[in-house]
Design a protein around this motif. Structure first.
Motif, mmCIF file in Angstrom:
data_model
loop_
_atom_site.group_PDB
_atom_site.id
_atom_site.type_symbol
_atom_site.label_atom_id
_atom_site.label_comp_id
_atom_site.label_asym_id
_atom_site.label_seq_id
_atom_site.Cartn_x
_atom_site.Cartn_y
_atom_site.Cartn_z
ATOM 1 N N PRO A 172 0.809 -1.220 0.000
ATOM 2 C CA PRO A 172 0.000 0.000 0.000
ATOM 3 C C PRO A 172 0.841 1.268 0.000
ATOM 4 N N GLN A 173 0.224 2.332 -0.526
ATOM 5 C CA GLN A 173 0.795 3.674 -0.474
ATOM 6 C C GLN A 173 -0.347 4.637 -0.139
ATOM 7 N N LEU A 174 -0.476 4.962 1.096
ATOM 8 C CA LEU A 174 -1.566 5.838 1.534
ATOM 9 C C LEU A 174 -1.248 7.290 1.190
ATOM 10 N N PRO A 175 -2.276 8.168 1.095
ATOM 11 C CA PRO A 175 -3.667 7.933 1.477
ATOM 12 C C PRO A 175 -4.445 7.135 0.441
ATOM 13 N N ALA A 176 -5.466 6.448 0.936
ATOM 14 C CA ALA A 176 -6.297 5.597 0.103
ATOM 15 C C ALA A 176 -7.185 6.421 -0.824
ATOM 16 N N GLY A 177 -7.526 5.832 -1.961
ATOM 17 C CA GLY A 177 -8.469 6.468 -2.861
ATOM 18 C C GLY A 177 -9.902 6.167 -2.453
ATOM 19 N N ASN A 178 -10.853 6.790 -3.150
ATOM 20 C CA ASN A 178 -12.271 6.585 -2.847
ATOM 21 C C ASN A 178 -13.105 6.989 -4.051
ATOM 22 N N LEU A 179 -14.400 6.989 -3.870
ATOM 23 C CA LEU A 179 -15.330 7.394 -4.920
ATOM 24 C C LEU A 179 -16.128 8.592 -4.433
ATOM 25 N N LYS A 180 -16.257 9.612 -5.278
ATOM 26 C CA LYS A 180 -17.080 10.776 -4.970
ATOM 27 C C LYS A 180 -18.334 10.750 -5.844
ATOM 28 N N ILE A 181 -19.465 11.071 -5.221
ATOM 29 C CA ILE A 181 -20.731 11.201 -5.952
ATOM 30 C C ILE A 181 -21.257 12.603 -5.709
ATOM 31 N N ILE A 182 -21.548 13.312 -6.805
ATOM 32 C CA ILE A 182 -21.944 14.716 -6.717
ATOM 33 C C ILE A 182 -23.297 14.901 -7.393
ATOM 34 N N ALA A 183 -24.207 15.560 -6.704
ATOM 35 C CA ALA A 183 -25.512 15.875 -7.292
ATOM 36 C C ALA A 183 -25.370 17.014 -8.290
ATOM 37 N N MET A 184 -26.139 16.929 -9.382
ATOM 38 C CA MET A 184 -26.121 17.960 -10.413
ATOM 39 C C MET A 184 -27.445 18.712 -10.384
ATOM 40 N N ASN A 185 -27.372 20.030 -10.335
ATOM 41 C CA ASN A 185 -28.562 20.891 -10.337
ATOM 42 C C ASN A 185 -28.540 21.764 -11.579
ATOM 43 N N ASP A 186 -29.494 21.542 -12.478
ATOM 44 C CA ASP A 186 -29.561 22.309 -13.721
ATOM 45 C C ASP A 186 -28.229 22.289 -14.468
ATOM 46 N N GLY A 187 -27.590 21.117 -14.482
ATOM 47 C CA GLY A 187 -26.341 20.959 -15.224
ATOM 48 C C GLY A 187 -25.101 21.382 -14.486
ATOM 49 N N ALA A 188 -25.257 21.924 -13.287
ATOM 50 C CA ALA A 188 -24.099 22.379 -12.520
ATOM 51 C C ALA A 188 -23.928 21.501 -11.288
ATOM 52 N N PRO A 189 -22.690 21.211 -10.894
ATOM 53 C CA PRO A 189 -22.475 20.377 -9.710
ATOM 54 C C PRO A 189 -22.774 21.133 -8.422
ATOM 55 N N ASP A 190 -23.410 20.445 -7.499
ATOM 56 C CA ASP A 190 -23.662 21.002 -6.169
ATOM 57 C C ASP A 190 -22.516 20.535 -5.269
ATOM 58 N N CYS A 191 -21.529 21.412 -5.076
ATOM 59 C CA CYS A 191 -20.327 21.023 -4.326
ATOM 60 C C CYS A 191 -20.665 20.596 -2.899
ATOM 61 N N ALA A 192 -21.708 21.170 -2.340
ATOM 62 C CA ALA A 192 -22.069 20.839 -0.956
ATOM 63 C C ALA A 192 -22.653 19.441 -0.833
#
Length: 730
Positions: A172-192
């Protein structure tokens, strides 16, 4: 070889020559060098790349990530046969992947200070204004991005890739990776709204350090995630962010594959228990997914696999795709530890056909397969640029586009290119030459065709040789041009004392009229390779070796023989050879044509005047005698738009009066027969530099072949051009 694989490879052998009247096929219609998108104030020799590519919803604009330049690039595809530069947007960081939604480009951007301190963001670019609208901090180094089918969610694979120079790249070589899921509002990402999916603890290989590589959505709103180095696949419910299933990608054992980097194509090796280590993934439907098994860490499965969502292997290609590449001359022996390395994938429906496109990074090819619901049906191969990474299908326009990331501008070689293919009625334009398959289902394998000659009696029959790329197995190939594509039907190894001959760099051949051949070998004394000509019998056994005389060798350079032909007969039979470039005793812009009489053992020469060039160099690549003339291939060493001289000239034998060494060598007159640039451009790729072979068969038909350098720093593309009857050309 097991029975299933034998049946498969036998079927592939039968399909090597594509159907004469295929209903619809893909053919390349345009090539776009991404360096054309460089701003006017940037040096044109600045390295640039097209890595991951996508298209706007209307299919009229292409968008690609350019990591070396730190930019997102745009191509106007309004006319697919004439793509135009549409500019770039510079970004603070390295774009790794792009997608488009509702007039916005969503780009994953790597801003990491180091592999140990990964960081990155999602950058939003307005397509109309080419302005950056916003960005979302992703907390790690992003790789792949993908949109859900309804455009409401975005998935980002946070790879946090390993440092291959740290502890020999071991995990291993940390930090570990992960998956991000982002909601889209009217074609724009909602960062929050960013949701982090923890992928640790699920893989058998380094479970504490998952390295997500690629993501893809199905119609159920599920995300398939490949963990390449971990040899694992996870399926995540996008709405909840929960891992709903996961399974190891498994291992494969491959028989009858080339496993040695030894200058020979030998499909006799075995790879045992190679982890698949998948890269790209695509859903074929909600229950099946296909992965490209690049093998980046400890793997090298060399093919692609179809899994059920439960992890059951529904289809394993094994070496079948690799065999097709080898039969087309695209096998990368110099980089064959992991074979052709399938990396990129695309899947789309064109009419009633569901098609899988598999990009092989090291073979620089795309395989087209029909999804049958069971075993995929191989349809055709498409020639790509060097290192195809991204693909995008545009079914509504019947188009496929590839992004080829490798840019070799610093070596004076090919740039990164985007290539466009169109589906239409007709025949496949590529490959133009293929090899047959052996009885065991393996291909003959070939590449680096450096000389061409005709059978003196049989029309449609040619011979070719391979150069020093295949130094451990120098070969003479028999070519049947009555078939389309032309078929390499036999491969004869040149031997000395019963073993493959060493210290040869074969660049030309001619039939000796006795069933054998005279071969021209380009020497390099500093590498102990002699400048010489060889006579071999029909079995390829060397029967005579004729070295250059001392008075000729006194001016030698590394650019030696590049072709051989025969004029005259009986006691007056003369071997005529072309030297590629000026030697130390040649005036600038003049090279020697050598003459040798085997009966009298006499050497002589003339000088041949080269065309001038502003860039690079110009030299000779081939010589062949026909109907009172010497036909000579003269070329520069330039590629793409810079190529200016790829020509066939003729020298009348009436004016060919060689003199002995030590005397003043006469300069011959030449006449232009054909400018080959239009022929080379007709393939709709970039112009390759090495036009190496030219022959006129027994019926007067003329042929040209290019040298693909054995797929080393080359796209592997070989053009086999049919010029028509030489009388009409003249």
């Amino acid at each position: 070889m097991n029975r299933k694989l034998l049946l498969l490879t036998t079927a592939l052998a039968a399909s090597a020559a594509l159907p004469a009247h295929a209903a619809e096929v893909f053919n390349r219609v345009a090539t776009f060098p991404v360096s054309q998108n460089l701003p006017a104030d940037v040096d044109a020799a600045t390295p640039t790349s097209s890595e991951i590519i996508t298209a706007t919803e209307d299919g009229m604009t292409l968008v690609y990530s350019d990591s070396p330049l730190g930019a997102v690039g745009f191509i106007d595809l309004t006319d697919p046969k004439a793509p135009k530069a549409a500019g770039i947007v510079k970004i603070d960081g390295e774009p790794t992947s792009v997608t488009v939604l509702s007039g916005k480009v969503l780009a994953g951007v790597n801003t990491s200070k180091s592999k140990q301190e990964p960081s990155g963001n999602l950058t939003v670019i307005d397509l109309a204004s080419k302005k950056i609208d916003a960005s979302c901090d992703l907390g790690g180094q992003p790789d792949s991005v993908a949109l859900s089918r309804d455009g409401k969610l975005l998935a980002v694979a946070i790879e946090n890739e390993r440092d291959e120079e740290l502890n020999e790249g071991a995990l291993p070589q940390l930090p570990a990776g992960n998956l991000k899921i982002i909601a889209m509002n009217d074609g724009a990402p909602d960062c929050a709204s960013i949701k982090t999916v923890d992928l640790t603890g699920i893989a058998t290989v380094s479970p504490e350090d998952p390295e997500p590589e690629f993501v893809a959505f199905n119609d159920k709103g599920e995300i398939a995630v490949t963990l390449q180095e971990n040899n694992h696949i996870a399926i995540v419910d996008a709405a909840s962010g929960k891992v709903v299933s996961h399974f190891p990608a498994g291992e494969v054992t491959l028989e009858n594959v080339d496993t040695k980097k030894d200058g020979a194509l030998s499909f006799t090796g075995k790879v045992e228990n190679a982890p698949r280590e998948p890269d790209a993934v695509k859903w074929l439907d909600d229950e099946r997914l296909v992965v490209a098994n690049e093998g980046d860490y400890k793997g090298g499965a060399r093919g692609f696999t179809i899994f059920s969502r439960a992890g059951e292997v529904l289809y394993e290609s094994g070496p079948a795709f690799e065999y097709q590449a080898a039969a087309a001359g695209h096998y990368p022996d110099a980089r064959n530890k992991k074979g052709i390395e399938p990396e990129g994938l695309e899947f789309a429906s064109f009419g009633d056909q569901k098609l899988i496109f598999v990009a092989a990074e090291r073979a620089s090819l795309v395989g087209v397969y029909k999804d049958t619901g069971a075993e995929p049906e191989f349809l055709q191969l498409l020639p790509s640029g060097i290192g195809p990474e991204g693909l995008v299908a545009i079914p509504q326009r019947k188009l496929l586009v590839t992004a080829n990331e490798t840019d070799l501008v610093e070596d004076g070689l090919a740039r990164s290119h985007v290539m466009v293919y169109e589906l239409g009625e007709g025949d496949a334009a590529y490959p133009q030459i293929v090899s047959s398959f052996k009885d065991d289902g393996t291909p003959l394998g070939w590449g680096a065709l450096s000389g061409l000659a005709a059978d003196p009696k049989e029309a449609g029959k040619l011979y070719a040789v391979s150069d020093s790329v295949y130094r451990s197995a120098p070969a003479i190939f028999t070519i049947d041009t009555t078939k389309t594509p032309a078929l390499i039907a036999e491969k004869t190894i040149v031997t000395r004392d019963g073993q493959p001959a060493q210290k040869l760099d074969l660049e030309g051949l001619v039939a000796d009229g006795k069933g054998g051949f005279w071969l021209a070998s380009e020497g390099r004394s500093d590498k102990l390779t002699p400048h010489a000509i060889y006579n071999v019998n029909a079995k390829g056994e060397i029967k005579e070796e004729i070295a250059f005389p001392a008075e000729l060798l006194a001016g030698e350079t590394r650019f030696g023989l590049e072709g051989i032909t025969i004029v005259g007969e009986g006691d007056d039979l003369t071997l005529v050879m072309a030297i590629q470039r000026e030697w130390a005793d040649d005036p600038k812009g003049q090279v020697k044509l050598l003459a040798y009489k085997p009966k009298a053992k006499e050497w002589s020469a003339v000088r041949y005047p080269l065309d001038a060039t502003e860039k690079g160099w110009v030299g000779l690549s081939e010589i062949t005698a026909h109907d009172g003339k010497l036909y000579i291939v003269e070329r520069d060493n330039l590629i793409g738009a810079e190529a200016k001289n790829k020509r066939i000239y003729a020298v009348a034998l009436d004016g060919f009066k060689p003199a002995k060494f030590g005397d003043e060598l006469p300069v011959v007159e030449k006449a232009l027969v054909r400018d080959l640039l239009p022929d080379l451009k007709s393939a709709n790729g970039y112009v390759v530099d090495k036009v190496e072979g030219f022959a006129i068969d027994a019926s007067g038909e003329a042929f040209v072949v290019t040298d693909n350098d054995g797929v080393d720093d080359s796209s592997g593309e070989t053009l086999f051009l049919r010029l028509g009857n030489i009388a009409a050309i003249n």
